[in-house]
Design an enzyme around this catalytic site. Structure first.
Site, PDB file in Angstrom:
ATOM      1  N   SER A 144      45.592  39.964  36.910  1.00  0.00           N
ATOM      2  CA  SER A 144      44.408  40.289  36.105  1.00  0.00           C
ATOM      3  C   SER A 144      43.982  41.717  36.398  1.00  0.00           C
ATOM      4  O   SER A 144      44.171  42.228  37.515  1.00  0.00           O
ATOM      5  CB  SER A 144      43.265  39.325  36.447  1.00  0.00           C
ATOM      6  N   TYR A 157      37.099  36.448  42.830  1.00  0.00           N
ATOM      7  CA  TYR A 157      38.296  36.483  41.979  1.00  0.00           C
ATOM      8  C   TYR A 157      39.030  37.814  42.132  1.00  0.00           C
ATOM      9  O   TYR A 157      40.256  37.850  42.288  1.00  0.00           O
ATOM     10  CB  TYR A 157      37.904  36.256  40.518  1.00  0.00           C
TER      11      TYR A 157
END
Length: 236
Positions: A144, A157
């Protein structure tokens, strides 16, 4: 369907939904043999039905990546049945909670790191001998932009995906002289349940579906692919 000597055995984690499911379906449609790993038995059974009805083949593994004992047994089971592994797509991951750094809860932090980092690192460790048995082993880690672009409340995250990238790119550096090719893929905004959880006000119809990513990942899994140690960003 490709000849048997060209059939690729590819393990896909998080295969019951979203990107993992789309990749599993695409691999089977291309005539390869995906090995689909996910926690949800019912979703795996539905995936099996879809692929079988279309004339494809798939092996289902209902398991939790954070179950260290089960994951320690997995490489041995795959070796006994297949003798090699041609590819590994490290797709499974958790968003965790979007929260200020000052409010991080230890249990949530540990759970996010356990799945996004620790489980993937040790699974890669266990699968390494099988991948080296392939004439053209390929590894793709689904990452990501949050591993490199930092935004308020995304700390757990972002930290986990940064560590994930470090593990896979280090492995790429260690396998530079081998037949293995290891790369990362950043899908960007995509129509998934994780994206919907993170961006609840966004219109999902404005985003590409997970199936749109499949051709890029299948290219990176092919024996002809020579890219190595790269971060490849998907563009719709």
């Amino acid at each position: 369907m490709p000849p048997s000597d060209q059939l690729r055995l590819i393990l896909v984690t998080g295969a019951s939904r979203g990107i993992g499911r789309a990749l599993t379906v695409a691999l089977a449609a291309a005539g390869h043999h995906p090995i689909a790993l996910a926690r949800t038995q019912g979703a795996l059974e539905a995936l099996d039905d879809e692929i079988t009805a279309a004339g494809g083949r798939v092996t289902m593994i209902p398991a939790d990546l954070t179950d260290r004992e089960a994951m320690a047994r997995l490489p041995e089971a795959l070796a006994a049945r297949f003798g090699r592994l041609d590819g590994f797509v490290a797709n499974a991951g958790s968003l965790g909670d979007l929260t200020p750094i000052a409010d991080i809860q230890e249990k949530m932090w540990d759970r996010t790191m356990a799945l996004n980092v620790t489980a993937n690192a040790f699974l890669l460790t266990g699968l390494d001998p099988l991948l080296r048995q392939s004439a053209a082993g390929r590894v793709v880690g689904i990452t990501s932009s949050r591993a490199r672009k930092f935004k308020p409340f995304w700390g757990p995250y972002s930290a986990s995906k940064a560590a994930f990238e470090a593990v896979f790119l280090t492995y790429a550096a260690e396998t530079e002289e081998s037949a293995l090719r290891v790369n990362l893929v950043n899908p960007g905004p995509m129509r998934t349940a994780m994206r919907e959880k993170a961006m609840p006000g966004e219109d999902p119809a404005s985003l590409p579906p997970p199936a749109a990513l499949a051709p890029l990942v299948l290219d990176l899994l092919s024996p002809e692919e020579d890219r190595h140690g790269q971060l490849v960003t998907f563009s719709a």
